[in-house]
Design an enzyme around this catalytic site. Structure first.
Site, PDB file in Angstrom:
ATOM      1  N   CYS A   1       6.482 -16.184   3.224  1.00 30.53           N
ATOM      2  CA  CYS A   1       5.622 -15.797   4.351  1.00 30.53           C
ATOM      3  C   CYS A   1       4.508 -16.834   4.513  1.00 30.53           C
ATOM      4  O   CYS A   1       3.880 -17.227   3.525  1.00 30.53           O
ATOM      5  CB  CYS A   1       5.024 -14.414   4.090  1.00 30.53           C
ATOM      6  SG  CYS A   1       3.960 -13.870   5.441  1.00 30.53           S
TER       7      CYS A   1
ATOM      8  N   CYS B   1      -2.388 -14.061   2.229  1.00 33.88           N
ATOM      9  CA  CYS B   1      -2.966 -12.835   1.662  1.00 33.88           C
ATOM     10  C   CYS B   1      -3.048 -12.960   0.128  1.00 33.88           C
ATOM     11  O   CYS B   1      -2.018 -13.156  -0.540  1.00 33.88           O
ATOM     12  CB  CYS B   1      -2.110 -11.632   2.039  1.00 33.88           C
ATOM     13  SG  CYS B   1      -1.705 -11.617   3.801  1.00 33.88           S
TER      14      CYS B   1
ATOM     15  N   CYS C   1      -0.705 -10.990  -2.279  1.00 34.92           N
ATOM     16  CA  CYS C   1       0.716 -10.793  -1.994  1.00 34.92           C
ATOM     17  C   CYS C   1       1.642 -11.792  -2.686  1.00 34.92           C
ATOM     18  O   CYS C   1       1.508 -13.008  -2.521  1.00 34.92           O
ATOM     19  CB  CYS C   1       0.955 -10.841  -0.482  1.00 34.92           C
ATOM     20  SG  CYS C   1       2.664 -10.421  -0.069  1.00 34.92           S
TER      21      CYS C   1
ATOM     22  N   CYS D   1      11.415   2.973   5.182  1.00 32.32           N
ATOM     23  CA  CYS D   1      10.490   1.954   5.673  1.00 32.32           C
ATOM     24  C   CYS D   1      11.037   0.559   5.386  1.00 32.32           C
ATOM     25  O   CYS D   1      11.319   0.223   4.231  1.00 32.32           O
ATOM     26  CB  CYS D   1       9.133   2.153   5.005  1.00 32.32           C
ATOM     27  SG  CYS D   1       7.911   0.971   5.572  1.00 32.32           S
TER      28      CYS D   1
ATOM     29  N   CYS E   1      10.481   3.616   9.729  1.00 29.04           N
ATOM     30  CA  CYS E   1       9.193   2.925   9.695  1.00 29.04           C
ATOM     31  C   CYS E   1       9.506   1.447   9.498  1.00 29.04           C
ATOM     32  O   CYS E   1      10.472   1.102   8.813  1.00 29.04           O
ATOM     33  CB  CYS E   1       8.352   3.456   8.544  1.00 29.04           C
ATOM     34  SG  CYS E   1       6.773   2.594   8.353  1.00 29.04           S
TER      35      CYS E   1
ATOM     36  N   CYS F   1       0.878   3.863  10.878  1.00 33.72           N
ATOM     37  CA  CYS F   1       0.689   3.968   9.430  1.00 33.72           C
ATOM     38  C   CYS F   1      -0.247   2.831   9.050  1.00 33.72           C
ATOM     39  O   CYS F   1       0.125   1.661   9.190  1.00 33.72           O
ATOM     40  CB  CYS F   1       2.051   3.834   8.737  1.00 33.72           C
ATOM     41  SG  CYS F   1       1.937   3.669   6.944  1.00 33.72           S
TER      42      CYS F   1
ATOM     43  N   ARG G   1      -1.183   8.538   1.768  1.00 30.79           N
ATOM     44  CA  ARG G   1      -0.114   8.137   0.839  1.00 30.79           C
ATOM     45  C   ARG G   1      -0.675   7.461  -0.405  1.00 30.79           C
ATOM     46  O   ARG G   1      -1.393   6.472  -0.322  1.00 30.79           O
ATOM     47  CB  ARG G   1       0.891   7.204   1.520  1.00 30.79           C
ATOM     48  CG  ARG G   1       2.032   6.835   0.569  1.00 30.79           C
ATOM     49  CD  ARG G   1       3.141   6.050   1.247  1.00 30.79           C
ATOM     50  NE  ARG G   1       3.653   6.773   2.391  1.00 30.79           N
ATOM     51  CZ  ARG G   1       3.763   6.250   3.612  1.00 30.79           C
ATOM     52  NH1 ARG G   1       3.440   5.003   3.834  1.00 30.79           N
ATOM     53  NH2 ARG G   1       4.222   6.978   4.601  1.00 30.79           N
TER      54      ARG G   1
END
Ligand code: SAM
Ligand code: DTB
Ligand code: SF4
Length: 348
Positions: free
Chosen positions: A61, A65, A68, A105, A136, A196, A268
């Site tokens: 990616c 971040c 991550c 998801c 999701c 979400c 969650r």
């Protein structure tokens, strides 16, 4: 103290930051008692919604971040994997349904999807939906047209986290802004997809940042239907590896505040459960968490194994929330819970 205890349990979008800070400052027992009281007004306290995650495109990616393992900028040794084939995703969804999940998801390590890939993902959404599962997706930033295309394919939820406070955001991510996140969330809402949206704790943020993050969520015109609260999973090679561990009671506090601020939302207990004791998870449920990820893997990191979760549910007398049943009438339109219409149905 600015907190108006008489209004706890109301769905409000006019929370002040001081009120949120006051909730964090309550003695632990008072806070958890209030949260459990609010929870019982809107939900069965012994039901927990169960979702399963699948990484449909892994690693490489371009975003940076700091938490991550999938960022191309961090050397985490993760193998990149291209977008999965539709039939493989659908068969994984079928297995998740058989294991008891009611929502599936699909996560992709994108800054935002290319339209070519989105066409394939729309097919996945159609296939998973046809199994009677709620769908999701979490694919990064979306344009309004992409959000509409996902809605058209039948997507029920879009996960897009704000992750932390606006003030702390550029300490964690520099390749996009907090406003970019809000723009995608607005496109998702506008398209009529359930939202979400939550964040991560344990990234070196202050309690003030946690309060500000929850304040942003709780002052949205319509609260996110699902609010994932993740505990940072520390991964070797990411800049946040070695961050000071969070006090578990501070994590529970955050769950309780989220429950009070957003009484109709599913809160969650998200990433980080593999590192939590059963007792800590029990406290999170007591504080109003009522959703988990189920299955041995999150996207790329571990989750408690299914047997441990079965035992945890049995020890606590918790039942999985009943799922969507294709033979039942369609779920209510996601418009019913605006703050201007606070008597709407509870979030899903
Ligand atoms: N790329 C998309 C995005 O960022 O929205 C979708 C996938 S991304 C992995 C989804 C969410 O996973 C992030 O927003 C973050 O909240 C969470 N996440 C990622 N790595 C994590 C970690 N190490 N610990 C806890 N949560 C994490
Ligand atoms: C969310 O808030 N947490 C999930 C889901 N949304 C997509 C992701 C957690 C990822 C944890 C790190 C990993 O497994 O790669
Ligand atoms: Fe990419 Fe999402 Fe990971 Fe950020 S959190 S690096 S956007 S996959």
């Amino acid at each position: 103290m600015t907190l108006n205890a008489g209004r706890l349990g109301e769905v409000r979008c006019d929370w002040t930051l001081d009120e949120v800070r006051d909730l964090f400052a309550l003695p632990f027992a008072d806070l958890v008692f209030q949260a459990q009281s609010v929870h019982r007004r809107h939900f069965d306290p012994n039901e927990v919604q169960v979702s399963t995650l699948l990484s449909i495109k892994t690693g490489a990616c371009p975003e940076d971040c700091a938490y991550c393992p999938q960022s191309v900028r961090h050397d985490t040794g993760l193998e990149r994997e291209e977008l999965m084939a539709v039939e493989d995703v659908v068969s994984r969804a079928r297995a998740a349904r058989e294991a008891g999940a009611t929502r599936f998801c699909m996560g992709a390590a994108y800054r935002g999807p290319k339209d070519r890939d989105l066409r394939v993902i729309e097919e996945m959404v159609r296939g998973v939906s046809a199994l009677g599962l709620e769908t999701c997706a979490t694919l990064g930033m979306l344009t309004p047209a992409q959000a509409l295309a996902l809605k058209e394919a039948g997507l029920d939820y879009y996960n897009h986290n704000i992750d932390t406070s606006a003030g702390y955001y550029d300490r964690i991510i520099t390749t996009r802004t907090f406003q970019d996140r809000l723009d995608t969330l607005a496109a998702v809402r506008e398209a009529g997809i359930n939202v979400c949206c939550g964040g991560i704790l344990g990234m070196g943020e202050s309690e003030g940042d946690r309060a500000a993050m929850l304040h942003t969520l709780a002052t949205m015109e319509k609260h996110p239907e699902s609010v994932p609260i993740n505990q940072l999973v520390q991964v070797e090679g990411t800049p946040l590896m070695g961050a000071a561990p969070l006090d578990p009671l501070d994590f529970v506090r955050c769950i309780a505040v989220a429950r009070i601020l957003m009484p109709h939302s599913h809160v969650r207990l998200s990433a980080g459960r593999a590192e939590m004791s059963d007792e800590m998870q029990a406290l999170c449920f007591l504080a109003g968490a009522n959703s988990i990820f189920y299955g041995e893997k999150l996207l790329t990191t571990g989750n408690p194994d299914v047997e441990r979760d079965r035992q945890l549910f049995a020890r606590l007398g918790i039942r999985p929330e009943a799922g969507s049943d294709p033979t039942l009438p369609p779920r209510s339109a996601p418009d019913s819970d605006h703050c201007s219409n606070i008597r709407g149905q509870r979030g899903a």
